[in-house]
Design an enzyme around this catalytic site. Structure first.
Site, short mmCIF file in Angstrom:
data_model
loop_
_atom_site.label_atom_id
_atom_site.label_comp_id
_atom_site.label_asym_id
_atom_site.label_seq_id
_atom_site.Cartn_x
_atom_site.Cartn_y
_atom_site.Cartn_z
N HIS A 100 -44.16 53.38 51.54
CA HIS A 100 -43.41 54.22 52.47
C HIS A 100 -44.18 54.17 53.80
O HIS A 100 -45.41 54.11 53.80
CB HIS A 100 -43.41 55.70 52.09
CG HIS A 100 -42.82 56.06 50.77
ND1 HIS A 100 -43.51 55.98 49.60
CD2 HIS A 100 -41.60 56.57 50.45
CE1 HIS A 100 -42.75 56.41 48.61
NE2 HIS A 100 -41.58 56.77 49.09
N ASP A 103 -47.11 56.64 53.87
CA ASP A 103 -48.27 56.45 52.98
C ASP A 103 -49.31 55.61 53.67
O ASP A 103 -50.50 55.75 53.40
CB ASP A 103 -48.00 55.61 51.71
CG ASP A 103 -46.70 55.83 51.04
OD1 ASP A 103 -46.27 56.98 51.00
OD2 ASP A 103 -46.12 54.85 50.52
N GLU A 231 -32.14 54.08 44.95
CA GLU A 231 -32.90 54.41 43.74
C GLU A 231 -32.39 55.71 43.14
O GLU A 231 -32.68 56.79 43.66
CB GLU A 231 -34.39 54.52 44.10
CG GLU A 231 -35.28 54.77 42.90
CD GLU A 231 -36.75 54.82 43.27
OE1 GLU A 231 -37.21 54.02 44.12
OE2 GLU A 231 -37.45 55.69 42.72
N GLU A 267 -35.36 53.35 38.06
CA GLU A 267 -36.67 53.84 37.61
C GLU A 267 -36.56 54.52 36.25
O GLU A 267 -35.70 55.38 36.03
CB GLU A 267 -37.24 54.82 38.65
CG GLU A 267 -38.57 55.42 38.22
CD GLU A 267 -39.30 56.14 39.36
OE1 GLU A 267 -39.25 55.64 40.51
OE2 GLU A 267 -39.90 57.19 39.11
N HIS A 270 -36.63 58.34 36.08
CA HIS A 270 -35.42 58.92 36.66
C HIS A 270 -34.25 58.79 35.69
O HIS A 270 -33.41 59.69 35.59
CB HIS A 270 -35.07 58.22 37.97
CG HIS A 270 -36.12 58.34 39.03
ND1 HIS A 270 -35.98 57.78 40.27
CD2 HIS A 270 -37.32 58.97 39.03
CE1 HIS A 270 -37.07 58.05 41.00
NE2 HIS A 270 -37.88 58.77 40.26
N ASP A 295 -38.32 50.32 39.13
CA ASP A 295 -39.55 51.08 39.28
C ASP A 295 -40.02 51.36 37.86
O ASP A 295 -39.45 52.17 37.14
CB ASP A 295 -39.32 52.39 40.06
CG ASP A 295 -39.53 52.19 41.56
OD1 ASP A 295 -39.69 51.02 41.98
OD2 ASP A 295 -39.51 53.19 42.30
N ASP A 306 -40.78 64.28 36.69
CA ASP A 306 -41.10 62.88 36.97
C ASP A 306 -42.62 62.70 36.86
O ASP A 306 -43.32 62.77 37.86
CB ASP A 306 -40.60 62.59 38.40
CG ASP A 306 -40.37 61.12 38.67
OD1 ASP A 306 -40.38 60.32 37.72
OD2 ASP A 306 -40.18 60.77 39.85
N ASP A 308 -44.25 60.04 36.09
CA ASP A 308 -44.67 58.74 36.65
C ASP A 308 -45.89 58.16 35.94
O ASP A 308 -46.89 57.81 36.58
CB ASP A 308 -44.98 58.87 38.15
CG ASP A 308 -43.73 59.03 39.00
OD1 ASP A 308 -42.64 58.65 38.53
OD2 ASP A 308 -43.84 59.50 40.14
N ASP A 338 -44.14 52.18 39.89
CA ASP A 338 -44.10 53.48 40.55
C ASP A 338 -44.72 54.48 39.57
O ASP A 338 -44.03 55.29 38.95
CB ASP A 338 -42.66 53.85 40.90
CG ASP A 338 -42.61 55.03 41.85
OD1 ASP A 338 -43.68 55.62 42.10
OD2 ASP A 338 -41.51 55.37 42.33
C1 XLS Z 1 -39.71 59.49 43.59
C2 XLS Z 1 -39.37 58.09 43.82
C3 XLS Z 1 -40.04 57.45 45.01
C4 XLS Z 1 -39.32 56.19 45.40
C5 XLS Z 1 -39.63 55.70 46.77
O1 XLS Z 1 -39.44 60.05 42.55
O2 XLS Z 1 -39.60 57.37 42.65
O3 XLS Z 1 -41.39 57.22 44.77
O4 XLS Z 1 -39.59 55.15 44.50
O5 XLS Z 1 -39.29 56.62 47.73
NI NI Z 2 -39.49 55.26 42.45
NI NI Z 3 -39.89 58.66 40.77
#
Ligand code: XLS
Ligand code: NI
Ligand code: NI
Length: 436
Positions: A100, A103, A231, A267, A270, A295, A306, A308, A338
Site C-alpha cells: 500500500h 506502508d 478483493e 483471500e 475473507h 491473498d 481476519d 491473517d 497477506d
Molecule cells: C485486509 C486486506 C488488505 C488488502 C489490501 O483485510 O486483506 O490487506 O489485501 O488492501
Molecule cells: Ni488481503
Molecule cells: Ni485481509
C-alpha cells in the site's frame, strides 16, 4: 549493514531435509503440468504485515521490535526498511511483492508532501528491483487508516473525501505503473456501512462504481495495462462491506460496466468470514472468468476475525490449487502472503519460518492437486455424474431446443424421471486422502 546476516539464501533441499531454513517441497524449477512451480505459484511478500506489523493489538503494545527500525516515521527510516525488505525477499527467493502507498512511505502534512515521500521510496524500489529481479505483483492505496476515511473513501458521505481518495489512487496507480506492477488492487477497507439508519446505500454504491470507472479511464490515459483486482471481504472494519464476496463483487462489476477490466483477488480468511470456503470463492470467480490472484493466508476456526495467519494446512492448499488449476492458473496474479506472524513470534527469523512454511504448503498443494488431476478418477466421477446432459434430452436442453411446453410434453409421456445415482461424497473424500 545486513539485517539478516546469519540467514543463508533459502534453497530447495527436498522432503528428506530437516533444515528449517530450506524448502522441502518448493522447488522453483520443477515442472508440474507443463509449467515450473515458480511460474504456477508466483509467490509474493506483503509489505504491510512483513515489514510494518509491530505486534500491537487492541489490548497491547508492540512486541516486534525490529533491530533495523530507528523508531521514527522518517523517510530515512523508510528507505532503510525498503533495503531490508529486498534483502529479505532476495534471501527467501520470492519473485514478487505487494504494498500500500502508506506502508512504504510516511504520510506527510499535505497530500503533495505524501506524494513526494512516496516518490522517494519508489526510487529505492526501482533500484532494488533492478538489482534483484524481484517484481511488483500489485500496488494499492491505503484509504482506511487515516481518520479522514472514517465514513469510507469512494463511498464517503463527504464529497471532499471522495476527491482525496481519487488523488491518492491516481498517485498510487502512477507509482505502480512506474514500477512495472502487474496488477492494481482495490480492497474496500471502509467502503461499506456501520448502520443503515445513516446510510444511502444506493448513492454510495453508485459513487464507488463511478470511482472505479475513473480509475479505468486514468489507466488508459497513462498506459497502465495491468489487471485491476477487487478483493472481496464481507466485514471488518465495517459491519458490511460492499465487496462482500466473489458473487457480490461480480454483480457489482457487471452493474457498473467494469467486467472487462477487473478480476478478483481472493483471500482465504475473507472467504471464511463470508461463510464460504476458499475453494468455493475460487471456483465461483473462475466460473465467471474473474479469477485474478489470491491473498494466501488462513483464519482460525475459533476466532471470527481476519487473523491473517500463514497457511500451513495441506488440505487447504490442495483445494486452492485444485480450483486454480481447474480454471487455468493465476495468469498475471500470484500467491500473495497477506499474512502476519503472531505477536508472540518476535524474532526476525520467524518471518523466514512463516514464509518458507507457506511456500512449501502451496508447493505441496500444487503437486497433490496435479496428481489428483493426472489420476483422473475425480474428473471421471464428475463427468459420469452429469452424463445425462451429454445425450438425449439433457443435450437438447443445453442446446436451447426446449421450453416449458416441450419439457412438459416429454415428462407427461415418460411418466417419471430416470433414477438418481449416489453422490459418493465419502468415497471422494477418501479418494483425496490417498493423494494428500
Ligand atoms: C485486509 C486486506 C488488505 C488488502 C489490501 O483485510 O486483506 O490487506 O489485501 O488492501
Ligand atoms: Ni488481503
Ligand atoms: Ni485481509
Amino acid at each position: 549493514m545486513a539485517a539478516f546476516p546469519d540467514i543463508p539464501k533459502i534453497k530447495f533441499e527436498g522432503p528428506d531435509s530437516d533444515n528449517p531454513l530450506a524448502f522441502q517441497y518448493y522447488n522453483p524449477d520443477e515442472v508440474v503440468e507443463g509449467k515450473t512451480m515458480k511460474e504456477h505459484l508466483r509467490f509474493s511478500v506483503v509489505y504491510w504485515h512483513t515489514f510494518r506489523a509491530n505486534g500491537s493489538d487492541p489490548f497491547g503494545a508492540p512486541t516486534l521490535n525490529r533491530p533495523w527500525e530507528d523508531g521514527t516515521d522518517s523517510v530515512e527510516n523508510a528507505i532503510n526498511r525498503a533495503r531490508v525488505a529486498f534483502e529479505f525477499m532476495e534471501k527467501l527467493d520470492a519473485p514478487f511483492y505487494a504494498f500500500h502507498d502508506r506502508d512504504v512511505a510516511p504520510e506527510g502534512d499535505t497530500l503533495a508532501q505524501s506524494h513526494e515521500n512516496l516518490d522517494k521510496i519508489a526510487d529505492v524500489f526501482e533500484e532494488e528491483q533492478k538489482r534483484t529481479g524481484i517484481k511488483l505483483l500489485w500496488g494499492t492505496a491505503n484509504m482506511f487508516s487515516n481518520p479522514r476515511f472514517m465514513h469510507g473513501a469512494a463511498t464517503s458521505c463527504n464529497a471532499d473525501v471522495f476527491a482525496f481518495a481519487a488523488a491518492q489512487v491516481k498517485k498510487a496507480m502512477e507509482v505502480t505503473h512506474r514500477l512495472g506492477g502487474e496488477n492494481y488492487v482495490f480492497w474496500g477497507g471502509r467502503e461499506g456501512y456501520m448502520n443503515l439508519y445513516n446510510t444511502d446505500m444506493k448513492r454510495e454504491m453508485d459513487h464507488l462504481g463511478q470511482f472505479l470507472n475513473m480509475a479505468v479511464d486514468y489507466a488508459d490515459e497513462i498506459g497502465f495495462k495491468g489487471t485491476f483486482l477487487i478483493e472481496p471481504k464481507p466485514k471488518e472494519p465495517t459491519k458490511h462491506q460492499y465487496d462482500s464476496d466473489a458473487a457480490a463483487c461480480i454483480n457489482f462489476l457487471r452493474a457498473y460496466g467494469l467486467m472487462d477490466r477487473f478480476k478478483l483477488n481472493i483471500e482465504t480468511n475473507h472467504a471464511t468470514l463470508s461463510g464460504h470456503t476458499m475453494m468455493h470463492e475460487l471456483d465461483y470467480a473462475g466460473a465467471q472468468d474473474c479469477l485474478g490472484s489470491i491473498d494466501a493466508n488462513t483464519g482460525d476456526l475459533l476466532l471470527g476475525w481476519d487473523t491473517d495467519q500463514f497457511p500451513t494446512d495441506i488440505y487447504l492448499t490442495t483445494q486452492c490449487m485444485m480450483a486454480i488449476l481447474k480454471h487455468g492458473g493465476l495468469g498475471l496474479g500470484g500467491v500473495n502472503f497477506d499474512a502476519k506472524v503472531r505477536r508472540e513470534s518476535i524474532d526476525p527469523i520467524d518471518l523466514f519460518y512463516a514464509h518458507i512454511g507457506g511456500m512449501d504448503a502451496f508447493a505441496r498443494g500444487l503437486k497433490i492437486a496435479a496428481a489428483i488431476r493426472a489420476d483422473g478418477g475425480m474428473q471421471e466421477f464428475v463427468d459420469q455424474r452429469y452424463s445425462s446432459w451429454d445425450a438425449g434430452i439433457g443435450k437438447d436442453i443445453e442446446a436451447g431446443k426446449h421450453d416449458f411446453k416441450s419439457l412438459s410434453e416429454y415428462m407427461v409421456n415418460k411418466g417419471e424421471a430416470d433414477a438418481n445415482a449416489s453422490g459418493r461424497q465419502e468415497f471422494l473424500e477418501n479418494y483425496v486422502n490417498r493423494f494428500v
